[in-house]
Design an enzyme around this catalytic site. Structure first.
Site, PDB file in Angstrom:
ATOM      1  N   GLU A 127      42.811  46.459  43.468  1.00 20.18           N
ATOM      2  CA  GLU A 127      44.259  46.276  42.497  1.00 20.18           C
ATOM      3  C   GLU A 127      43.755  45.456  41.467  1.00 20.18           C
ATOM      4  O   GLU A 127      42.804  44.553  41.727  1.00 20.18           O
ATOM      5  CB  GLU A 127      45.690  45.948  43.138  1.00 20.18           C
ATOM      6  CG  GLU A 127      45.221  46.869  44.082  1.00 20.18           C
ATOM      7  CD  GLU A 127      47.527  46.750  45.307  1.00 20.18           C
ATOM      8  OE1 GLU A 127      47.645  45.268  44.812  1.00 20.18           O
ATOM      9  OE2 GLU A 127      47.255  47.154  46.321  1.00 20.18           O
ATOM     10  N   GLY A 131      40.474  41.859  43.942  1.00 19.72           N
ATOM     11  CA  GLY A 131      39.586  41.948  43.721  1.00 19.72           C
ATOM     12  C   GLY A 131      38.960  41.540  45.035  1.00 19.72           C
ATOM     13  O   GLY A 131      38.651  41.460  46.115  1.00 19.72           O
ATOM     14  N   SER A 132      38.040  41.116  44.768  1.00 20.83           N
ATOM     15  CA  SER A 132      37.069  40.105  45.701  1.00 20.83           C
ATOM     16  C   SER A 132      38.020  39.764  46.911  1.00 20.83           C
ATOM     17  O   SER A 132      37.882  39.314  48.290  1.00 20.83           O
ATOM     18  CB  SER A 132      36.472  38.411  45.164  1.00 20.83           C
ATOM     19  OG  SER A 132      36.304  39.523  44.546  1.00 20.83           O
ATOM     20  N   GLN A 336      11.137  45.933  29.893  1.00 24.20           N
ATOM     21  CA  GLN A 336       9.714  44.931  29.509  1.00 24.20           C
ATOM     22  C   GLN A 336       8.136  46.186  29.663  1.00 24.20           C
ATOM     23  O   GLN A 336       8.069  45.564  28.486  1.00 24.20           O
ATOM     24  CB  GLN A 336       9.826  43.919  30.012  1.00 24.20           C
ATOM     25  CG  GLN A 336       9.180  42.508  29.493  1.00 24.20           C
ATOM     26  CD  GLN A 336      10.161  42.281  28.382  1.00 24.20           C
ATOM     27  OE1 GLN A 336      11.289  42.203  28.098  1.00 24.20           O
ATOM     28  NE2 GLN A 336       9.073  41.659  27.058  1.00 24.20           N
ATOM     29  N   GLY A 340       9.179  48.634  23.544  1.00 22.77           N
ATOM     30  CA  GLY A 340      10.685  49.351  22.238  1.00 22.77           C
ATOM     31  C   GLY A 340      11.268  50.542  22.753  1.00 22.77           C
ATOM     32  O   GLY A 340      12.068  50.541  23.201  1.00 22.77           O
ATOM     33  N   GLU A 363      31.757  46.812  46.413  1.00 12.86           N
ATOM     34  CA  GLU A 363      31.663  46.641  47.813  1.00 12.86           C
ATOM     35  C   GLU A 363      30.787  45.186  48.137  1.00 12.86           C
ATOM     36  O   GLU A 363      30.877  44.931  48.700  1.00 12.86           O
ATOM     37  CB  GLU A 363      31.035  47.250  48.445  1.00 12.86           C
ATOM     38  CG  GLU A 363      31.093  49.382  48.253  1.00 12.86           C
ATOM     39  CD  GLU A 363      30.578  50.554  48.899  1.00 12.86           C
ATOM     40  OE1 GLU A 363      30.551  49.602  50.245  1.00 12.86           O
ATOM     41  OE2 GLU A 363      30.917  51.581  48.912  1.00 12.86           O
ATOM     42  N   GLY A 364      32.056  44.641  47.109  1.00 13.17           N
ATOM     43  CA  GLY A 364      31.860  42.829  47.610  1.00 13.17           C
ATOM     44  C   GLY A 364      30.867  42.111  46.385  1.00 13.17           C
ATOM     45  O   GLY A 364      29.104  42.921  46.122  1.00 13.17           O
TER      46      GLY A 364
HETATM   47  C1  LIG Z   1      31.526  50.668  38.812  1.00 12.02           C
HETATM   48  C2  LIG Z   1      32.988  50.265  39.802  1.00 12.02           C
HETATM   49  C3  LIG Z   1      33.299  51.224  41.171  1.00 12.02           C
HETATM   50  C4  LIG Z   1      34.199  50.920  42.420  1.00 12.02           C
HETATM   51  N1  LIG Z   1      34.877  51.729  43.819  1.00 12.02           N
HETATM   52  C5  LIG Z   1      36.521  50.974  43.531  1.00 12.02           C
HETATM   53  C6  LIG Z   1      36.245  51.563  45.099  1.00 12.02           C
HETATM   54  O1  LIG Z   1      36.093  53.349  44.712  1.00 12.02           O
HETATM   55  N2  LIG Z   1      37.250  51.534  45.575  1.00 12.02           N
HETATM   56  C7  LIG Z   1      37.681  50.203  45.367  1.00 12.02           C
HETATM   57  O2  LIG Z   1      39.093  49.836  46.386  1.00 12.02           O
HETATM   58  N3  LIG Z   1      37.453  49.033  44.734  1.00 12.02           N
HETATM   59  C8  LIG Z   1      36.024  49.709  43.880  1.00 12.02           C
HETATM   60  N4  LIG Z   1      35.660  48.544  42.953  1.00 12.02           N
HETATM   61  C9  LIG Z   1      36.302  47.581  43.274  1.00 12.02           C
HETATM   62  C10 LIG Z   1      34.854  46.304  43.125  1.00 12.02           C
HETATM   63  O3  LIG Z   1      35.085  46.568  44.910  1.00 12.02           O
HETATM   64  C11 LIG Z   1      35.770  45.008  42.490  1.00 12.02           C
HETATM   65  O4  LIG Z   1      35.165  45.230  41.107  1.00 12.02           O
HETATM   66  C12 LIG Z   1      34.664  43.875  43.134  1.00 12.02           C
HETATM   67  O5  LIG Z   1      35.330  43.985  43.809  1.00 12.02           O
HETATM   68  C13 LIG Z   1      35.105  43.138  42.746  1.00 12.02           C
HETATM   69  O6  LIG Z   1      35.944  42.353  41.886  1.00 12.02           O
HETATM   70  P1  LIG Z   1      36.482  42.074  40.614  1.00 12.02           P
HETATM   71  O7  LIG Z   1      36.195  43.025  39.751  1.00 12.02           O
HETATM   72  O8  LIG Z   1      38.476  41.922  40.927  1.00 12.02           O
HETATM   73  O9  LIG Z   1      35.982  40.606  40.535  1.00 12.02           O
HETATM   74  P2  LIG Z   1      37.021  39.050  41.095  1.00 12.02           P
HETATM   75  O10 LIG Z   1      37.240  39.631  42.563  1.00 12.02           O
HETATM   76  O11 LIG Z   1      38.316  38.451  40.049  1.00 12.02           O
HETATM   77  O12 LIG Z   1      35.684  38.387  41.155  1.00 12.02           O
HETATM   78  C14 LIG Z   1      34.960  37.464  39.698  1.00 12.02           C
HETATM   79  C15 LIG Z   1      33.754  36.921  39.772  1.00 12.02           C
HETATM   80  O13 LIG Z   1      34.507  35.629  40.791  1.00 12.02           O
HETATM   81  C16 LIG Z   1      33.500  35.787  41.939  1.00 12.02           C
HETATM   82  N5  LIG Z   1      34.590  35.567  43.258  1.00 12.02           N
HETATM   83  C17 LIG Z   1      35.229  35.972  43.225  1.00 12.02           C
HETATM   84  N6  LIG Z   1      35.804  35.467  44.788  1.00 12.02           N
HETATM   85  C18 LIG Z   1      35.382  34.397  45.214  1.00 12.02           C
HETATM   86  C19 LIG Z   1      34.280  33.608  45.753  1.00 12.02           C
HETATM   87  N7  LIG Z   1      35.524  33.430  47.268  1.00 12.02           N
HETATM   88  N8  LIG Z   1      33.801  33.014  46.091  1.00 12.02           N
HETATM   89  C20 LIG Z   1      32.932  32.742  45.159  1.00 12.02           C
HETATM   90  N9  LIG Z   1      32.684  33.704  43.556  1.00 12.02           N
HETATM   91  C21 LIG Z   1      33.587  34.813  43.449  1.00 12.02           C
HETATM   92  C22 LIG Z   1      33.170  36.875  42.089  1.00 12.02           C
HETATM   93  O14 LIG Z   1      31.232  36.924  42.760  1.00 12.02           O
HETATM   94  C23 LIG Z   1      32.785  37.470  40.703  1.00 12.02           C
HETATM   95  O15 LIG Z   1      31.404  36.752  39.844  1.00 12.02           O
HETATM   96  C24 LIG Z   1      34.826  49.079  41.761  1.00 12.02           C
HETATM   97  C25 LIG Z   1      34.665  48.941  40.914  1.00 12.02           C
HETATM   98  C26 LIG Z   1      33.485  49.024  39.599  1.00 12.02           C
HETATM   99  C27 LIG Z   1      33.317  48.336  38.463  1.00 12.02           C
END
Ligand SMILES: Cc1cc2nc3c(=O)[nH]c(=O)nc-3n(C[C@H](O)[C@H](O)[C@H](O)COP(=O)(O)OP(=O)(O)OC[C@H]3O[C@@H](n4cnc5c(N)ncnc54)[C@H](O)[C@@H]3O)c2cc1C
Length: 380
Positions: A127, A131-132, A336, A340, A363-364
């Site tokens: 949502e 995310g994470s 690389q 070009g 997926e994380g």
């Molecule tokens: C093309 C695409 C397809 C996807 N498909 C699905 C799907 O089918 N179903 C679904 O549910 N989701 C899906 N996702 C969502 C995806 O799993 C999330 O984007 C991802 O888990 C990261 O969440 P976020 O984008 O909110 O990043 P954030 O959680 O906001 O992270 C931002 C940054 O902070 C870092 N970070 C966050 N928490 C920590 C921590 N505790 N320690 C260290 N670093 C941290 C992250 O690694 C990242 O670098 C998809 C995303 C994309 C782009």
């Protein structure tokens, strides 16, 4: 672990490669360019049994092991990374938890058509604010008689606009974070369900990443997957398997970039000789091949542990962490090595480069894989 593949595993790999060469490789550039969902390829994947590979034949799956799955996933993703993720989501994120946590009634109603490729599945966890930190989910499910009413918005859902059945994670006991989330099965036909914005992604452009809206969506009592308030566990266990799928997708992307580089090194001439004559280019190829094989073995080990019924969560995280980095590095070197021309659409490696990056994010993220791995190390 025996590194030799069985005759059946070799056959699966061969079948997947044949399909990819014929039905994916020629179309992948066009699907990417037009952001076109590979509908006909997905239908064929279903007919060939690639959408429910590990599901018991009792539930219309192919009844194969995880090694066969990673072999097929690599080949399909080598042909088209978008088709790879579509396949991975249906197998790992939808069929797997349905078979693992579902009742026989749910397997009959929901799993059978998904495993047979008659319907396509999606996994809806993310949502805007979750995310994470998936425990920050705001979507709710409230009991009303013998139904549940779901309200909320999910984002970044793979297969979103093209899926038929969704596993939706929603809060059923507010204030309890991860201990108050449950998993629900929702069909696209339900009133109140709609597809929102489709994201314009950097890579895997043939796959569809969408926002999904649940506005007073009513589902029956039997749509609850697994135990009430234990949905977060369902989501996390599911992702362990999903990471094996994404590691395999990363391998396929890396392998495609490497193979194109090897061929280019032997045909492109500069200074009157093929560029592959230069040691600098040879070493790039040597590093690419070595990294891919290392990542492949780790991915196979994770799949092997899963097949043995042992804990594979850490190995799956390691496999995804390494394979996704390898995919990005190999695709980068492939651009690389092409000079070009690597920057130009017709030479394909720029697509592999764009496709590779997502494997470090979904997926994380790689940071979250490191959290999973280091947590296990510290708790030893
Ligand atoms: C093309 C695409 C397809 C996807 N498909 C699905 C799907 O089918 N179903 C679904 O549910 N989701 C899906 N996702 C969502 C995806 O799993 C999330 O984007 C991802 O888990 C990261 O969440 P976020 O984008 O909110 O990043 P954030 O959680 O906001 O992270 C931002 C940054 O902070 C870092 N970070 C966050 N928490 C920590 C921590 N505790 N320690 C260290 N670093 C941290 C992250 O690694 C990242 O670098 C998809 C995303 C994309 C782009």
């Amino acid at each position: 672990m025996d590194f030799a593949l069985t005759e059946e595993q070799e056959m699966i790999r061969e079948a997947a490669r044949e399909f990819a060469e014929k039905d994916l490789v020629p179309h992948a550039p066009e699907w990417d360019r037009n952001r076109e969902f590979p509908r006909s390829a997905v239908t064929k994947l279903g007919e060939l049994g690639f959408l429910g590979m590990m599901v018991d034949p009792q539930w219309d799956g192919a009844g194969l092991d995880s090694i066969s799955y990673v072999l097929a996933m690599e080949e399909i993703s080598r042909g088209c990374a978008s088709t790879g993720v579509i396949m991975s989501v249906n197998n790992s994120l939808v069929c797997d938890p349905l078979e693992r946590f579902g009742t026989d009634q749910q397997r009959e109603i929901y799993l059978k058509p998904l495993a047979a490729g008659k319907r396509l599945g999606s996994y809806c966890l993310t949502e805007p604010q979750a995310g994470s930190d998936a425990g920050a989910t705001k979507t709710t499910a409230v009991k009303d008689g013998d139904e549940w009413i779901i309200n909320g918005v999910k984002i970044f859902v793979t297969n979103g606009a093209f899926a038929d059945t969704f596993i939706v994670y929603a809060v059923t006991d507010p204030g309890k974070k991860t201990r108050g989330i449950s998993a629900f099965l929702v069909e696209k036909e339900r009133d109140g369900f709609s597809v929102g914005t489709r994201e314009k992604t950097m890579g895997i452009r043939g796959s569809c990443t969408s926002e999904l809206i649940f506005d007073n969506v009513r589902v029956p009592d039997y749509a609850l997957l697994g135990e009430l308030n234990k949905g977060f566990k369902v989501a996390m266990i599911t992702l362990n398997g999903g990471r094996i799928g994404i590691a395999s997708q990363a391998l396929g992307i890396a392998q495609a970039a490497y193979e194109r580089s090897l061929e280019y090194a032997q045909t492109r001439k500069q200074f009157d000789v093929p560029i592959g004559t230069f040691q600098a280019i040879q070493w790039k190829l040597a590093d690419m091949a070595t990294k891919i094989q290392a990542a492949r073995l780790l991915t196979w080990e994770a799949a092997h542990l899963k097949d043995l019924g042992q804990d594979y969560s850490v190995m799956a995280a390691r496999a995804k962490l390494l394979a996704s980095r390898v995919a990005v590095e190999v695709a980068d070197e492939a651009v690389q090595l092409h000079g070009g021309y690597g920057y130009v659409e017709e030479f394909h490696v720029e697509r592999h480069y764009r496709d590779a990056k997502i494997t470090e994010l979904y997926e994380g993220t790689s940071e979250i894989q490191r959290v999973v791995i280091s947590r296990a190390l510290m708790n030893r």
